[in-house]
Design a protein around this motif. Structure first.
Motif, PDB file in Angstrom:
ATOM      1  N   GLY A   8      35.566  32.358  37.588  1.00 14.41           N
ATOM      2  CA  GLY A   8      36.104  33.311  36.626  1.00 14.41           C
ATOM      3  C   GLY A   8      35.981  34.737  37.118  1.00 14.41           C
ATOM      4  O   GLY A   8      35.288  35.017  38.092  1.00 14.41           O
ATOM      5  N   CYS A   9      36.657  35.658  36.438  1.00 11.25           N
ATOM      6  CA  CYS A   9      36.599  37.078  36.772  1.00 11.25           C
ATOM      7  C   CYS A   9      35.827  37.803  35.673  1.00 11.25           C
ATOM      8  O   CYS A   9      36.328  37.964  34.553  1.00 11.25           O
ATOM      9  N   GLY A  10      34.605  38.218  35.987  1.00 13.70           N
ATOM     10  CA  GLY A  10      33.773  38.880  35.007  1.00 13.70           C
ATOM     11  C   GLY A  10      34.348  40.201  34.538  1.00 13.70           C
ATOM     12  O   GLY A  10      34.153  40.606  33.392  1.00 13.70           O
ATOM     13  N   ALA A  11      35.077  40.867  35.421  1.00 12.69           N
ATOM     14  CA  ALA A  11      35.609  42.188  35.089  1.00 12.69           C
ATOM     15  C   ALA A  11      36.813  42.122  34.163  1.00 12.69           C
ATOM     16  O   ALA A  11      37.123  43.105  33.483  1.00 12.69           O
ATOM     17  N   LEU A  12      37.483  40.981  34.117  1.00 15.34           N
ATOM     18  CA  LEU A  12      38.730  40.876  33.349  1.00 15.34           C
ATOM     19  C   LEU A  12      38.513  41.276  31.892  1.00 15.34           C
ATOM     20  O   LEU A  12      39.317  42.022  31.314  1.00 15.34           O
ATOM     21  N   ASN A  13      37.437  40.793  31.296  1.00 14.93           N
ATOM     22  CA  ASN A  13      37.115  41.150  29.920  1.00 14.93           C
ATOM     23  C   ASN A  13      35.767  41.859  29.840  1.00 14.93           C
ATOM     24  O   ASN A  13      35.130  41.886  28.785  1.00 14.93           O
ATOM     25  N   GLY A  14      35.368  42.429  30.969  1.00 16.07           N
ATOM     26  CA  GLY A  14      34.085  43.099  31.032  1.00 16.07           C
ATOM     27  C   GLY A  14      34.231  44.580  31.312  1.00 16.07           C
ATOM     28  O   GLY A  14      35.118  45.247  30.787  1.00 16.07           O
ATOM     29  N   MET A  15      33.353  45.090  32.162  1.00 16.08           N
ATOM     30  CA  MET A  15      33.379  46.507  32.518  1.00 16.08           C
ATOM     31  C   MET A  15      34.426  46.716  33.613  1.00 16.08           C
ATOM     32  O   MET A  15      34.212  46.344  34.762  1.00 16.08           O
ATOM     33  N   ASN A  16      35.562  47.297  33.251  1.00 13.31           N
ATOM     34  CA  ASN A  16      36.661  47.401  34.212  1.00 13.31           C
ATOM     35  C   ASN A  16      37.280  48.792  34.267  1.00 13.31           C
ATOM     36  O   ASN A  16      38.457  48.944  34.604  1.00 13.31           O
ATOM     37  N   SER A  17      36.501  49.798  33.986  1.00 14.08           N
ATOM     38  CA  SER A  17      37.043  51.158  33.992  1.00 14.08           C
ATOM     39  C   SER A  17      37.429  51.624  35.391  1.00 14.08           C
ATOM     40  O   SER A  17      38.225  52.555  35.542  1.00 14.08           O
ATOM     41  N   LEU A  18      36.868  50.994  36.444  1.00 13.07           N
ATOM     42  CA  LEU A  18      37.148  51.412  37.816  1.00 13.07           C
ATOM     43  C   LEU A  18      38.093  50.443  38.527  1.00 13.07           C
ATOM     44  O   LEU A  18      38.269  50.537  39.741  1.00 13.07           O
ATOM     45  N   HIS A  19      38.700  49.549  37.795  1.00  9.11           N
ATOM     46  CA  HIS A  19      39.437  48.458  38.423  1.00  9.11           C
ATOM     47  C   HIS A  19      40.936  48.734  38.541  1.00  9.11           C
ATOM     48  O   HIS A  19      41.421  49.825  38.269  1.00  9.11           O
ATOM     49  N   ALA A  20      41.667  47.711  38.984  1.00 14.20           N
ATOM     50  CA  ALA A  20      43.066  47.857  39.390  1.00 14.20           C
ATOM     51  C   ALA A  20      43.999  48.120  38.213  1.00 14.20           C
ATOM     52  O   ALA A  20      43.766  47.657  37.090  1.00 14.20           O
TER      53      ALA A  20
END
Length: 328
Positions: free
Chosen positions: A135-147
């Motif tokens: 799974g992708c933890g960032a998908l519904n997590g902490m993703n302010s720096l993501h794509a």
């Protein structure tokens, strides 16, 4: 760190022959060794390629320069020919990391940097890139720096390299040696890949391939260039957003533009639409703003990183403005 075997190759034939499915080439090791210490990378074998011959900058048949893959980032960025003919690349490379790391990091290794997503580094958290299917933890997590471009439900991480953003803007190519004895050249924009359903695979390298060189075409942005890196602090920090901008201007008109962004996708994000729009236009604020709108129109941010869209537009305008005004 887990046990591994170590091989010091004295030539490319020995290096290529020694590869296995679980081996890694080792040059500077500034990223790989850190990941091994954190138990993120688990190679059974390291093949040291520091004794290989690819440590020079030479002229190529395209009127440009070829960069040896084992040459350090510092040696490359500070080389007189790079500073004079490809100052955009030099500027981007000198903005990366610290002097100590640039002295160790190799050109080939820079192309293979893994993401700085915290879910990738934290082995207790789910990450499809580190452990496919978890799974992708960032998908519904902490993703302010993501794509905000090109991601999938499997991975929303970003590429961390500064050098690679400039190489995308410059239209470079990568030379690869294959275990069977043949070689191939790949366009830089095809070297890295988007995550799709295989986010564990960052590049289009085939098994056992060795990066031997980076080829630059004849210089076109030596007069008008700028690398803008927006980060939380001035050193020891990766880009929140970066823009590599190169302009060729003749008689007050843009005849060619090179534009790419970092910090927004799984790979350096080439701004094809903006480049095409700028050709034949005047280098002014209005056209730069339109180019920025074109660049960001397909962005799909998450709630936490919507700021990247507005910042991205402003960064593109600023980079283009600085590029035009930075005549040497």
């Amino acid at each position: 760190m887990r046990p591994f075997t170590y091989t010091s190759a004295i030539n490319k034939e020995q290096a290529l022959k020694a590869t296995t499915k679980t081996s890694h080439y080792l040059a500077g090791g500034t990223n790989l060794v850190d990941l091994m210490k954190e138990d993120v990378e688990r190679p059974d074998q390291l093949i040291d390629v520091n004794k290989l011959e690819y440590k020079k900058i030479t002229k190529n048949d395209n009127g440009g320069l070829s960069l040896g893959a084992m040459l350090s980032n510092s040696e490359t960025a500070n080389h007189p020919d790079i500073r004079k003919q490809y100052p955009l690349l030099s500027m981007a490379m000198l903005s990366a990391a610290t002097a100590q790391i640039r002295n160790m990091a190799s050109n080939g290794g820079n192309l293979l940097q893994r993401t700085r997503c915290p879910y990738f580094f934290e082995t207790s958290m789910p990450c499809n890139k580190r452990q496919p299917g978890s799974g992708c933890g960032a998908l519904n997590g902490m993703n302010s720096l993501h794509a905000i471009f090109g991601y999938s439900d499997s991975c929303i991480a970003t590429n961390p390299s500064d050098m690679c953003v400039a190489l995308a803007a410059l239209g470079a190519k990568v030379e690869l040696e294959q275990p069977g004895g043949s070689s191939r050249m790949i366009e830089f924009t095809d070297f890295h890949r988007l995550p799709g359903d295989k986010p564990e695979k960052d590049t289009n390298l085939e098994e056992g391939e060795l990066i031997t060189g980076i080829h630059l075409s004849e210089p076109v942005f030596a007069d008008h260039y700028y690398y803008l890196k927006i980060r939380e602090r001035s050193s020891y920090a990766f880009a929140l957003i970066s823009v590599a901008a190169g302009l060729q201007v003749k008689s007050g008109t843009i005849t060619k533009a090179g534009l790419a962004m970092g910090g927004v996708a799984h790979k350096p994000w080439k701004l094809y639409g903006s480049e095409e729009f700028l050709k034949g236009k005047k280098p002014n604020q209005s056209n730069f703003e339109e180019a920025a709108e074109i660049a960001m129109k397909d962005a799909k941010p998450f709630e936490a990183n919507k700021w990247k869209v507005d910042m991205g537009k402003k960064a593109i305008v600023r980079a283009l403005t600085q590029a035009f005004e930075r005549e040497v």
